[in-house]
Write a protein that holds these residues in place. Structure first.
Motif, short mmCIF file in Angstrom:
data_model
loop_
_atom_site.label_atom_id
_atom_site.label_comp_id
_atom_site.label_asym_id
_atom_site.label_seq_id
_atom_site.Cartn_x
_atom_site.Cartn_y
_atom_site.Cartn_z
N PRO A 91 1.12 -1.34 -0.11
CA PRO A 91 0.25 -0.58 0.04
C PRO A 91 0.89 0.96 0.00
CG PRO A 91 0.14 -0.80 2.46
CD PRO A 91 0.70 -1.79 1.19
N LEU A 92 2.00 0.87 -0.11
CA LEU A 92 3.29 2.30 -0.31
C LEU A 92 2.26 3.76 -1.42
CD1 LEU A 92 4.90 4.73 0.54
CD2 LEU A 92 6.68 2.35 -0.54
N ALA A 93 1.90 3.09 -2.61
CA ALA A 93 2.29 3.18 -3.79
C ALA A 93 0.94 4.09 -3.54
CB ALA A 93 1.81 2.81 -4.51
N ALA A 94 -0.66 3.61 -2.27
CA ALA A 94 -1.69 4.01 -2.72
C ALA A 94 -1.33 5.46 -1.71
CB ALA A 94 -2.74 3.59 -1.86
N LEU A 95 -0.82 5.49 -0.50
CA LEU A 95 0.17 6.33 -0.12
C LEU A 95 0.96 8.07 -0.45
CD1 LEU A 95 1.33 4.25 3.71
CD2 LEU A 95 -1.13 6.03 3.15
N VAL A 96 1.74 7.28 -1.39
CA VAL A 96 2.12 8.32 -1.63
C VAL A 96 1.36 8.70 -2.82
CG1 VAL A 96 3.74 8.84 -3.11
CG2 VAL A 96 4.59 7.41 -2.14
N ARG A 97 0.29 8.72 -3.85
CA ARG A 97 -0.45 8.68 -3.88
C ARG A 97 -1.60 10.12 -3.20
NH1 ARG A 97 -2.93 6.86 -8.97
NH2 ARG A 97 -1.85 5.26 -8.51
N GLU A 98 -2.22 9.10 -1.83
CA GLU A 98 -2.60 9.96 -1.11
C GLU A 98 -2.20 11.19 -0.88
OE1 GLU A 98 -3.98 9.90 3.31
OE2 GLU A 98 -4.04 7.91 2.20
#
Length: 221
Positions: free
Chosen positions: A145-152
């Motif tokens: 979920p790191l990708a989602a955190l960076v997107r956020e």
């Protein structure tokens, strides 16, 4: 310690070994001396650090490198804490998104705070479901979920100055002054508050990554 230079030196050295059909275990002192006397050889000191660390951890044998003595991190390499920190940062949504992303870049990718603070939105590439971030010369595709955190973080980042919108702020970690990123000391304090020890944890990440690279090189056919 320049983490990026150490990792680059280790990768360059292992790539050269593989190109000549060698591994850390089969490399001889003659091979090493032949390479380090080559005028094109780069990162001599950092390669020396990696060679001595490899010998100390029995990935290599009988190699010496004539440069300033360095024995690796002064504290115990705590890999279990590294993964526990990573799991907490990935899953604990009570922590600020910026702190989670900064901490994960440090514990998973061995990024120094000085490098993290200078990241901009232009360093992040979002293409469909894929999120990549430039750490050095090459972009790294981030897992969930790191990708989602960076997107956020890209969509919601905002410094304490509260001037403008996220689209007006170039920094991934904007600071309290308009047009300025969060300072290294501020990021360090925020990470300390959530249990991340920047210097020690970055060293742990660096040497764990180096060990992983060594193991992959040793397993090459």
């Amino acid at each position: 310690m320049n983490v990026r230079c150490h990792v680059t030196a280790a990768d360059n050295f292992l790539t050269r070994l593989a190109a000549e059909g060698l591994t850390l275990g089969t490399c001889t002192q003659g091979d090493l001396e032949r390479w380090i006397t080559d005028p094109a050889f780069t990162y001599r000191d950092e390669t020396g650090h990696f060679v001595r660390w490899s010998v100390q951890h029995r990935h290599a044998h009988g190699l010496t490198h004539g440069t300033v003595r360095w024995t690796g991190p002064q504290s115990t390499i705590d890999s279990e804490k590294r993964w526990a920190d990573a799991r907490r940062l990935l899953n604990d949504d009570t922590l600020p998104t910026g702190d989670r992303v900064a901490g994960l870049l440090l514990v998973l990718y061995a990024q120094k705070i000085a490098a993290i603070s200078q990241l901009t939105v232009d360093d992040v590439d979002i293409t469909g479901e894929t999120v990549a971030i430039s750490l050095g010369t090459s972009p790294v595709i981030l897992p969930m979920p790191l990708a989602a955190l960076v997107r956020e973080l890209v969509a919601t980042r905002r410094g304490k100055a509260k001037i403008g919108t996220p689209d007006d702020v170039p920094w991934l970690f904007p600071g309290g002054q308009p047009g300025r990123p969060l300072s290294d000391s501020q990021i360090g304090l925020r990470l300390h508050k959530i249990g991340i020890r920047p210097q020690q944890d970055c060293s742990t990440a660096l040497f764990t990554l180096a060990a992983d690279v060594s193991q992959r090189a040793a397993n090459r056919p």
